[in-house]
Design a protein around this motif. Structure first.
Motif, PDB file in Angstrom:
ATOM      1  N   ALA A  14       0.831  -1.208   0.000  1.00  0.00           N
ATOM      2  CA  ALA A  14       0.000   0.000   0.000  1.00  0.00           C
ATOM      3  C   ALA A  14       0.863   1.254   0.000  1.00  0.00           C
ATOM      4  O   ALA A  14       0.573   2.233  -0.696  1.00  0.00           O
ATOM      5  N   VAL A  15       1.953   1.230   0.775  1.00  0.00           N
ATOM      6  CA  VAL A  15       2.846   2.392   0.856  1.00  0.00           C
ATOM      7  C   VAL A  15       3.532   2.638  -0.483  1.00  0.00           C
ATOM      8  O   VAL A  15       3.619   3.773  -0.953  1.00  0.00           O
ATOM      9  N   ILE A  56       8.802  -0.404   7.878  1.00  0.00           N
ATOM     10  CA  ILE A  56       7.700  -0.392   8.835  1.00  0.00           C
ATOM     11  C   ILE A  56       7.123  -1.802   8.972  1.00  0.00           C
ATOM     12  O   ILE A  56       6.861  -2.291  10.048  1.00  0.00           O
ATOM     13  N   LYS A  57       6.952  -2.445   7.815  1.00  0.00           N
ATOM     14  CA  LYS A  57       6.230  -3.705   7.788  1.00  0.00           C
ATOM     15  C   LYS A  57       7.155  -4.912   7.928  1.00  0.00           C
ATOM     16  O   LYS A  57       6.864  -5.851   8.653  1.00  0.00           O
ATOM     17  N   TYR A  81       1.926   8.802   8.412  1.00  0.00           N
ATOM     18  CA  TYR A  81       0.777   8.347   7.627  1.00  0.00           C
ATOM     19  C   TYR A  81       1.083   7.057   6.866  1.00  0.00           C
ATOM     20  O   TYR A  81       0.195   6.220   6.658  1.00  0.00           O
ATOM     21  N   GLN A  82       2.339   6.886   6.456  1.00  0.00           N
ATOM     22  CA  GLN A  82       2.726   5.629   5.806  1.00  0.00           C
ATOM     23  C   GLN A  82       2.541   4.456   6.771  1.00  0.00           C
ATOM     24  O   GLN A  82       2.033   3.392   6.383  1.00  0.00           O
ATOM     25  N   GLU A  89      -0.161   1.364   6.315  1.00  0.00           N
ATOM     26  CA  GLU A  89       0.238  -0.042   6.287  1.00  0.00           C
ATOM     27  C   GLU A  89      -0.549  -0.843   7.330  1.00  0.00           C
ATOM     28  O   GLU A  89      -1.000  -1.954   7.062  1.00  0.00           O
ATOM     29  N   ILE A  90      -0.727  -0.262   8.521  1.00  0.00           N
ATOM     30  CA  ILE A  90      -1.508  -0.930   9.583  1.00  0.00           C
ATOM     31  C   ILE A  90      -2.955  -1.106   9.128  1.00  0.00           C
ATOM     32  O   ILE A  90      -3.564  -2.174   9.298  1.00  0.00           O
TER      33      ILE A  90
END
Length: 291
Positions: A5-6, A70-71, A227-228, A232-233
């Motif tokens: 998504a990011v 992040i992920k 916001y990224q 992702e969450i």
């Protein structure tokens, strides 16, 4: 493309800037203001960078792995450079970095990898242009113009190479010594801009003004990172809810995801446009140094 998504939001921002730049170029061309074709060539180079970055150029090995610090943490991507891999390995095992600092350092390494990619694409473009130029038999006024274009491209290559060398020295220093608590900036792109600004032809007053603008720019980047993370969450939650069959819950999550996606795209566009403007100003300052 199988992008997260990011990454999809980042692609949208890059294409939006490319579209805006192409519309501006079309107006210039209609007014006869790009006779040498340099602006058109730069647009092509920028598009090539975007296509390589997101794996849309037909080359299987050219796409950045679809990872996100992040992920996916920091172990699922490669740096494609033995020197960088060695530095990163030392930093990870040194015990000098907290988990948060390792995430930050990984972003710096990935940013450096992207700079090298952009440099190589530009180098390939310049080499191709030189080959065409060498095969021209009769010199003419048009060829003199093309020589000036090549000169500008070589200057751009020189600026990018200087940025790469400065960036590598910084990574080497940070990897061995850890982060300096008194460091002025944390975001890799801002650090690059500040290092280059100090080498440009700015007065003390202009440099101080630029420093303040970089602080605002870094805050904008941090907001984009926030916001990224939320996007992702939200994407992970949405995938989970889709499997439960709860329609009300799914609708709410879709609405939240759509809102976060739009905000991430909007901020991504603003960050990249601001970066473009700041880089252009520094480039002009560096060119003054060479005159």
């Amino acid at each position: 493309l199988h992008l997260s998504a990011v990454k999809l939001a980042e692609l949208h921002s890059d294409l939006k800037i490319q579209e805006k730049d192409e519309l501006s170029w079309k107006k210039l061309k209609a007014e006869g203001l790009d006779e040498d074709g340099e602006k058109e060539a730069k647009l092509r180079r920028n598009l090539n960078v975007i296509m390589a970055k997101y794996g849309m150029n037909g080359k299987k090995d050219s796409q950045l792995a679809d990872t996100n610090y992040i992920k996916d943490g920091t172990e699922s991507d490669t740096l494609d450079d033995p020197r960088l891999e060695k530095l990163w390995s030392k930093a990870k095992t040194s015990g000098k970095f907290s988990d948060e600092e390792l995430d930050k350092l990984w972003r710096e390494f990935k940013h450096h990898k992207e700079k090298i990619r952009e440099y190589n694409i530009l180098l390939e473009t310049v080499s191709r242009t030189e080959d065409i130029h060498k095969n021209v038999i009769n010199p003419s006024e048009e060829n003199l113009v093309k020589e000036e274009i090549l000169h500008n491209k070589h200057r751009e290559l020189k600026d990018k190479l200087r940025s790469i060398n400065q960036g590598f020295e910084r990574l080497r220093k940070v990897s061995h010594q850890g982060y300096d608590a008194t460091s002025e900036f944390e975001e890799p792109r801002v650090i690059d801009l500040w290092d280059m600004a100090k080498s440009a032809n700015f007065t003390e007053k202009e440099l101080e003004s630029f420093r303040e603008e970089l602080k605002h720019f870094e805050a904008k980047i941090e907001k984009h990172h926030h916001y990224q993370k939320q996007l992702e969450i939200s994407h992970q939650k949405l995938k989970h809810v889709e499997g439960t069959g709860d329609k009300d819950h799914l609708t709410r999550n879709k609405e939240k995801y759509a809102m976060l996606e739009e905000k991430t795209k909007e901020l991504g566009y603003k960050v990249k446009k601001h970066l473009q403007d700041l880089s252009s100003r520094i480039s002009q300052g560096l060119q003054h140094n060479e005159l």
